[in-house]
Design an enzyme around this catalytic site. Sequence first.
Site, PDB file in Angstrom:
ATOM      1  N   PRO A   1       0.819  -1.214   0.000  1.00 48.63           N
ATOM      2  CA  PRO A   1       0.000   0.000   0.000  1.00 48.63           C
ATOM      3  C   PRO A   1       0.858   1.272   0.000  1.00 48.63           C
ATOM      4  O   PRO A   1       2.031   1.210   0.395  1.00 48.63           O
ATOM      5  CB  PRO A   1      -0.801  -0.097   1.297  1.00 48.63           C
TER       6      PRO A   1
ATOM      7  N   THR B   1       4.118   2.808   2.600  1.00 47.67           N
ATOM      8  CA  THR B   1       4.778   1.781   3.408  1.00 47.67           C
ATOM      9  C   THR B   1       6.297   1.807   3.259  1.00 47.67           C
ATOM     10  O   THR B   1       6.986   1.016   3.890  1.00 47.67           O
ATOM     11  CB  THR B   1       4.267   0.375   3.046  1.00 47.67           C
TER      12      THR B   1
ATOM     13  N   THR C   1       9.792   3.161  -1.809  1.00 41.84           N
ATOM     14  CA  THR C   1      10.854   3.980  -2.384  1.00 41.84           C
ATOM     15  C   THR C   1      12.063   4.036  -1.456  1.00 41.84           C
ATOM     16  O   THR C   1      13.207   3.918  -1.900  1.00 41.84           O
ATOM     17  CB  THR C   1      10.331   5.411  -2.644  1.00 41.84           C
TER      18      THR C   1
ATOM     19  N   GLU D   1     -22.557   8.907  23.116  1.00 43.54           N
ATOM     20  CA  GLU D   1     -21.174   8.468  23.362  1.00 43.54           C
ATOM     21  C   GLU D   1     -21.081   7.675  24.659  1.00 43.54           C
ATOM     22  O   GLU D   1     -20.342   6.701  24.750  1.00 43.54           O
ATOM     23  CB  GLU D   1     -20.223   9.663  23.389  1.00 43.54           C
TER      24      GLU D   1
HETATM   25 ZN    ZN Z   1     -21.920   6.503  17.533  1.00 41.35          ZN
END
Ligand code: ZN
Length: 455
Positions: free
Chosen positions: A32, A35, A38, A254
Amino acid sequence: DDLQDIIDYLKEPAKYTRLGGRVPRGVLLVGPPGTGKTLLARATAGEANVPFYSISGPEFVEVLVGVGASRVRDLFETAKKNGPSIIFIDEIDAVGRRRGGGALSGSNEEREQTLNQILVEMDGFDASHTVVVLAASNRADVLDPALLRPGRFDRQVTVDRPDKVGREAILKVHVKGVPLAPDVDLGAIARATPGMVGADLANLVNEAALLAARSDGNSVEQHHFWEALEKIQLGAERPLVLNEQDRKIVAFHEGGHALVALLSPNADPLNRVTIVPRGHALGVTLQLPIDDRYNYSRSYLMTRIAVALGGRVAEEIEFGDVTTGAENDLEMVTNIVRQMVTRWGMAPEVGVLVQADRHDEDLGGWLAPKETSEYLSRHIDQAMQDLTNERLAHTRKLLSDNRNKLEKLAALLLEHESLDAEQIRKELGLADIQPETTDEARLKVPVEVPSGSGL
Ligand code: ZN
């Protein structure tokens, strides 16, 4: 290890060829973006102490017809003259995509000529040329098979996303030159960043350093890293003024996620809860995965679904009404449930045969469904509904039974806006529920469960 061979060969070609062996001319680095393909290629040239010639795929395509091929010729000519040497072709997908797949753009002819020239040059190597061609690609399966034939890019090196140990090592590199406070725990940061690649981690360290500088500190502290991580994963804080009723709804939402996570023994451990709006989210509950998980148990997934439903259910219990705030949660639940039923053989009424193709982000979502009989389709729908309804009932019972805790947590959130897990446990009188151990060997098979730990 694969590249070490190449380094040895470039240093001492005769050692490898004296017994008639043929050293790979082409090595494809697959992984990907971000990572470090290069960097690895450069490091290979550095270790072998040979010249490094690099060019990237898109550069070939942008130039005028015919120029791409002549640049390839020049590049190989120079490299051969100065051998031993390394040629690095970055983003080879840009020229090396499977041919004949319908003309998508006007640059096709140029691409083909460039690709052909690369193949001609590689076939033209003989024993006297000590040139190794490295190429980088995000995915090998889109490349033209002609490139992968023996004598061309016949060795593939997978450069995968780093695991926890790798991420910690990468963080250590990037914090060189950053003054760290004694409380900084790079191991914990590595644990909280599954899926991140080297480039992401560099960015995280940089954001944390900027946050610390903004607050006029002399060192970067652990909380700067957490804030930077939240900012990267969820977007910057939004100066959004919610009215009192909306803040209350978010606090319960939350709080619902957090409480289900705290009350479920095998949930990922809770990290922080906040009702400060960020990016697209009005609030966030962050869990720290214990480990990079490669193999998920059914019971873990069931818990994960319950935690995701916790927000919606808390709204329902407290207000007798629900909001659109659960959209992402419900999307995640749908994804997990669908895969449990159609891919992972976790619903008895559907069985263990795979009923849907893999969810492929790169190809824009779900592939065409497998041919499923009408009979089985009905069972799949039914199994998905049954599983979800069971989880809804479970979550409703859990939160109803602990309604006083939910109300207390919501009140705390309205007062403090952000809380970490320790504070919540203390305030709610919850003993530290130990997360299930994950010591047992896990299969190294990545499983696609949405990895974002923010709900
Ligand atoms: Zn939520």
